[in-house]
Scaffold this active site. Structure first.
Site, PDB file in Angstrom:
ATOM      1  N   GLU A 262       9.955  16.118  15.280  1.00 23.24           N
ATOM      2  CA  GLU A 262      10.130  16.068  13.832  1.00 23.24           C
ATOM      3  C   GLU A 262       9.106  16.981  13.156  1.00 23.24           C
ATOM      4  O   GLU A 262       7.905  16.823  13.326  1.00 23.24           O
ATOM      5  CB  GLU A 262       9.954  14.632  13.323  1.00 23.24           C
ATOM      6  CG  GLU A 262      10.275  14.529  11.852  1.00 23.24           C
ATOM      7  CD  GLU A 262      10.110  13.131  11.279  1.00 23.24           C
ATOM      8  OE1 GLU A 262       9.100  12.482  11.583  1.00 23.24           O
ATOM      9  OE2 GLU A 262      10.979  12.712  10.503  1.00 23.24           O
TER      10      GLU A 262
ATOM     11  N   CYS B 191      13.341  11.921   5.698  1.00 22.06           N
ATOM     12  CA  CYS B 191      13.621  11.542   7.085  1.00 22.06           C
ATOM     13  C   CYS B 191      15.090  11.757   7.419  1.00 22.06           C
ATOM     14  O   CYS B 191      15.452  11.843   8.592  1.00 22.06           O
ATOM     15  CB  CYS B 191      13.196  10.105   7.341  1.00 22.06           C
ATOM     16  SG  CYS B 191      13.901   8.948   6.164  1.00 22.06           S
TER      17      CYS B 191
ATOM     18  N   LYS C  70       0.842  -1.197   0.000  1.00 19.55           N
ATOM     19  CA  LYS C  70       0.000   0.000   0.000  1.00 19.55           C
ATOM     20  C   LYS C  70       0.878   1.248   0.000  1.00 19.55           C
ATOM     21  O   LYS C  70       1.627   1.486   0.939  1.00 19.55           O
ATOM     22  CB  LYS C  70      -0.891   0.026   1.258  1.00 19.55           C
ATOM     23  CG  LYS C  70      -1.945   1.129   1.180  1.00 19.55           C
ATOM     24  CD  LYS C  70      -2.613   1.380   2.512  1.00 19.55           C
ATOM     25  CE  LYS C  70      -1.906   2.423   3.326  1.00 19.55           C
ATOM     26  NZ  LYS C  70      -1.857   3.774   2.715  1.00 19.55           N
TER      27      LYS C  70
ATOM     28  N   GLY D  95       7.314   5.381   7.745  1.00 19.81           N
ATOM     29  CA  GLY D  95       6.337   6.444   7.989  1.00 19.81           C
ATOM     30  C   GLY D  95       6.578   7.078   9.339  1.00 19.81           C
ATOM     31  O   GLY D  95       7.693   7.037   9.869  1.00 19.81           O
TER      32      GLY D  95
ATOM     33  N   THR E 295       2.685   6.037  14.010  1.00 23.21           N
ATOM     34  CA  THR E 295       2.095   4.938  13.230  1.00 23.21           C
ATOM     35  C   THR E 295       2.914   3.666  13.434  1.00 23.21           C
ATOM     36  O   THR E 295       2.350   2.572  13.575  1.00 23.21           O
ATOM     37  CB  THR E 295       2.053   5.289  11.722  1.00 23.21           C
ATOM     38  OG1 THR E 295       1.569   6.619  11.574  1.00 23.21           O
ATOM     39  CG2 THR E 295       1.169   4.344  10.951  1.00 23.21           C
TER      40      THR E 295
ATOM     41  N   GLU F  26      10.858   1.801   9.667  1.00 25.87           N
ATOM     42  CA  GLU F  26      11.729   2.954   9.402  1.00 25.87           C
ATOM     43  C   GLU F  26      10.909   4.190   9.716  1.00 25.87           C
ATOM     44  O   GLU F  26       9.987   4.533   8.981  1.00 25.87           O
ATOM     45  CB  GLU F  26      12.154   2.981   7.926  1.00 25.87           C
ATOM     46  CG  GLU F  26      12.943   1.784   7.479  1.00 25.87           C
ATOM     47  CD  GLU F  26      14.236   1.611   8.244  1.00 25.87           C
ATOM     48  OE1 GLU F  26      14.776   2.618   8.748  1.00 25.87           O
ATOM     49  OE2 GLU F  26      14.699   0.468   8.348  1.00 25.87           O
TER      50      GLU F  26
HETATM   51  O1  TXE Z   1       2.519   9.359   8.112  1.00 27.13           O
HETATM   52  P1  TXE Z   1       1.861   7.975   8.393  1.00 27.13           P
HETATM   53  P2  TXE Z   1       1.842  10.776   7.890  1.00 27.13           P
HETATM   54  C1  TXE Z   1       6.585  11.578   9.702  1.00 27.13           C
HETATM   55  C2  TXE Z   1       6.553  13.076   9.537  1.00 27.13           C
HETATM   56  C3  TXE Z   1       5.119  13.343   9.274  1.00 27.13           C
HETATM   57  C4  TXE Z   1       4.465  12.337  10.189  1.00 27.13           C
HETATM   58  C5  TXE Z   1       3.070  11.957   9.816  1.00 27.13           C
HETATM   59  O2  TXE Z   1       6.925  13.697  10.741  1.00 27.13           O
HETATM   60  O3  TXE Z   1       4.741  14.644   9.582  1.00 27.13           O
HETATM   61  O4  TXE Z   1       5.287  11.202  10.096  1.00 27.13           O
HETATM   62  O5  TXE Z   1       2.978  11.699   8.435  1.00 27.13           O
HETATM   63  C6  TXE Z   1       0.050   4.319   6.525  1.00 27.13           C
HETATM   64  N1  TXE Z   1      -2.044   0.930   9.738  1.00 27.13           N
HETATM   65  N2  TXE Z   1       6.937  10.884   8.483  1.00 27.13           N
HETATM   66  O6  TXE Z   1       0.636  10.987   8.746  1.00 27.13           O
HETATM   67  O7  TXE Z   1       0.442   8.150   8.809  1.00 27.13           O
HETATM   68  C7  TXE Z   1      -0.310   5.504   5.678  1.00 27.13           C
HETATM   69  O8  TXE Z   1      -1.494   5.278   4.956  1.00 27.13           O
HETATM   70  C8  TXE Z   1      -1.304   0.730   8.654  1.00 27.13           C
HETATM   71  C9  TXE Z   1       8.265  10.389   8.417  1.00 27.13           C
HETATM   72  O9  TXE Z   1       1.637  10.938   6.467  1.00 27.13           O
HETATM   73  O10 TXE Z   1       2.784   7.237   9.270  1.00 27.13           O
HETATM   74  C10 TXE Z   1       0.924   5.623   4.811  1.00 27.13           C
HETATM   75  O11 TXE Z   1       0.886   4.681   3.763  1.00 27.13           O
HETATM   76  N3  TXE Z   1      -0.804   1.725   7.911  1.00 27.13           N
HETATM   77  C11 TXE Z   1       8.454   9.465   7.311  1.00 27.13           C
HETATM   78  C12 TXE Z   1       2.047   5.264   5.796  1.00 27.13           C
HETATM   79  O12 TXE Z   1       1.403   4.543   6.837  1.00 27.13           O
HETATM   80  C13 TXE Z   1      -1.052   2.979   8.292  1.00 27.13           C
HETATM   81  C14 TXE Z   1       7.703   9.642   6.076  1.00 27.13           C
HETATM   82  C15 TXE Z   1       2.755   6.464   6.402  1.00 27.13           C
HETATM   83  O13 TXE Z   1       1.803   7.346   6.936  1.00 27.13           O
HETATM   84  C16 TXE Z   1      -1.830   3.255   9.438  1.00 27.13           C
HETATM   85  C17 TXE Z   1       6.372  10.141   6.291  1.00 27.13           C
HETATM   86  C18 TXE Z   1      -2.342   2.160  10.173  1.00 27.13           C
HETATM   87  N4  TXE Z   1      -3.100   2.310  11.257  1.00 27.13           N
HETATM   88  C19 TXE Z   1       6.061  10.756   7.466  1.00 27.13           C
HETATM   89  N5  TXE Z   1      -1.914   4.596   9.580  1.00 27.13           N
HETATM   90  C20 TXE Z   1       9.815   8.892   7.095  1.00 27.13           C
HETATM   91  N6  TXE Z   1      10.309   8.107   8.048  1.00 27.13           N
HETATM   92  O14 TXE Z   1      10.412   9.078   6.054  1.00 27.13           O
HETATM   93  C21 TXE Z   1      -1.228   5.152   8.566  1.00 27.13           C
HETATM   94  N7  TXE Z   1      -0.721   4.171   7.764  1.00 27.13           N
END
Ligand code: TXE
Length: 479
Positions: free
Chosen positions: A383, A282, A173, A226, A230, A248
């Site tokens: 962050e 990140c 996904k 992500g 999460t 990660e």
């Molecule tokens: O990330 P999410 P978001 C950090 C950055 C950002 C914050 C939130 O600080 O502001 O995270 O970003 C999926 N079960 N990073 O809200 O929600 C979601 O659909 C399964 C750092 O956009 O963590 C997406 O595909 N999956 C980072 C993925 O998780 C779930 C990059 C990431 O989304 C889920 C991005 C659930 N319950 C944000 N909830 C990095 N490390 O590079 C969400 N997702």
């Protein structure tokens, strides 16, 4: 443009016909829709993956390698098309997507297509006991890959390529914020001859589609990139089912600058490590610590260089800084700039939303430098994940090491110094998974990639990824 799920080699609408609007950050307009796939869609994707597993896991390494390399070649032949799609979805400059994101997605397939032909396991002779042990590295079965919006195709393929190279079948996904290039990838996989069902792509919200993947009792592993919150949620759901987990997560990476560094190289790279991809990587060095003796000079030069960056529409060739990924994220970043001011931070440049003629509803934000008087303020600890960096001076190695390590995150660190002893001792002491000395984001795909503390668990990259996506089985034969 209507995005569809890719299940068993076919493009399909979601079973319950639930959709999400897809926005273009450059102009704030809805330009398409994406499925919000349900548990039933995920189950269908799982069944397709499960049916393909036996055959795929028995496919020779040469054949798997050939298909992965073919996918890589097809991506390379379509760089411009993919780069434009990535930019439209994410807001990043087309030039950046064409130079970094899409070539790297192609490299991910090429790299793991080659790596699988070199991956080997060990044998242990039990001397004096007339026995020999050998280790099998068997694919897990069906695995889940969940990726974020900042480097959409780059990170999506960074998980999928090793998973399928190792003989697994995948339910994947992409982020619901940036689904487009993952959608286009399906077509390429079919053209490359990837057997149907080996890769299944389901689109949707984290809380619906993502949740269904992590809760699925027969999906054996979750590879996730992500947010840290999460990641913690996924661990809570997946751990009691004993799924393998690779997480990660976020970073708050120190960029530590000593007076003895190559100043010009450092300055040029620091502009990039601060603001590349609108600061939404990140690995960005969002906390800049500068040795006191060059602090004032650095401050003037850095502000001047950052003011030269051209903010503009992502499709303009001259654009350095494009749009922020979403309205919601832009608001989050702006909130942090306000918090910084309340906590005594001084905005040295940027800090404001920008309106671009013709694209008035786009999500543009100036690159922002905030001078802080303590490393403990919120903008130095949390962050932000946008075009915002903090700067402050430090006295000596011990002082900066303590500040560098005093955050909950531990992904990467950058050191600028010409002193070999210092770079080696500090690299030992920094609580991170990756240290760059006199460079930033120079990647060799064979190296272990990942963080410590709240930046995650597990390592991606090279054989580490192939180990993650396989289960070791020891066979002991007495003779
Ligand atoms: O990330 P999410 P978001 C950090 C950055 C950002 C914050 C939130 O600080 O502001 O995270 O970003 C999926 N079960 N990073 O809200 O929600 C979601 O659909 C399964 C750092 O956009 O963590 C997406 O595909 N999956 C980072 C993925 O998780 C779930 C990059 C990431 O989304 C889920 C991005 C659930 N319950 C944000 N909830 C990095 N490390 O590079 C969400 N997702």
């Amino acid at each position: 443009m209507t995005i569809k799920n890719f299940i068993n080699g076919k493009f399909e609408n979601p079973i319950h016909k639930h959709w999400i609007d897809n926005y273009c950050p450059a102009n704030g307009e809805v330009y398409g829709k994406t499925p919000n796939s349900s548990k039933e869609d995920v189950e269908k994707a799982y069944q397709s993956a499960q049916s393909a597993f036996r055959l795929w896991s028995q496919t020779t390494l040469d054949e798997r390698s050939r298909i992965l390399i073919k996918i890589s070649e097809l991506l390379e032949a379509n760089i411009q098309r993919f780069a434009e799609a990535e930019s439209k979805d994410n807001g990043k400059p087309v030039s950046l997507a064409a130079a970094v994101d899409i070539p790297r997605a192609a490299s991910n397939f090429r790299f793991f297509g080659n790596a699988i032909t070199q991956f080997a396991s060990e044998s242990h002779e039990s001397v004096g006991q007339n026995a020999i042990n050998y280790t099998l590295r068997q694919p897990l079965g069906v695995v889940g890959c969940i990726s974020p919006w900042n480097l959409p195709l780059y990170l999506f393929t960074w998980k999928i390529a090793p998973a399928i190279a190792a003989g697994n079948c995948v339910v994947a996904k992409p982020s619901e914020v940036t689904p487009m290039t993952a959608y286009l990838l399906g077509e390429i996989c079919n053209k490359a001859g990837l057997p149907k069902g080996v890769l299944n792509i389901v689109h949707g919200m984290g809380t619906t589609t993502g949740q269904a993947i992590i809760e699925h009792p027969s999906i054996k592993a979750i590879s996730f990139t992500g947010g840290t919150a999460t990641g913690a949620h996924i661990a809570r759901i997946a751990a009691p089912m004993f799924k393998k987990l690779s997480l990660e997560l976020g970073g708050k990476n120190p960029n530590i600058i000593f007076a003895d560094c190559d100043y010009d190289e450092m300055l040029k790279t620091t502009v990039r490590s601060s603001f590349a991809n609108q600061g939404q990587i990140c690995l960005c060095g969002s906390r800049i610590f500068v040795e006191a003796s060059i602090y004032d000079k650095f401050k003037i030069d850095f502000v001047a260089k950052v003011k030269e960056l051209k903010l503009g529409h992502p499709s303009e060739a001259s654009t350095d800084i494009g749009a922020i990924v979403s309205k919601q994220h832009l608001e989050k970043v702006l909130t942090y700039i306000e918090i910084a001011k309340q906590e005594n931070g001084k905005v040295l440049c940027g800090g404001q939303k920008v309106t671009i003629e013709g694209f008035e509803n786009g999500y543009y934000l100036q690159p922002t430098i905030i001078e802080v008087d303590t490393d403990e303020c919120s903008v130095n600890q949390e962050e932000i994940f946008g075009p915002v960096v903090t700067i402050m001076p430090f006295k000596n190695e011990d002082d900066v090491l303590e500040m560098a390590n005093k955050v909950k995150y531990g992904l990467s660190a950058t050191l600028w110094t010409d002193n070999l002893k210092r770079s080696m001792t500090m690299s030992n002491e920094l609580q991170v998974g990756i240290v760059w000395v006199n460079t930033w984001m120079l990647r060799d795909l064979r190296t272990p990639f990942g963080g410590v503390k709240a930046s995650g668990v597990g390592r991606e990259g090279g054989f580490e990824a192939l180990r993650f996506f396989t289960e070791a089985k020891n066979v002991c034969i007495k003779y």
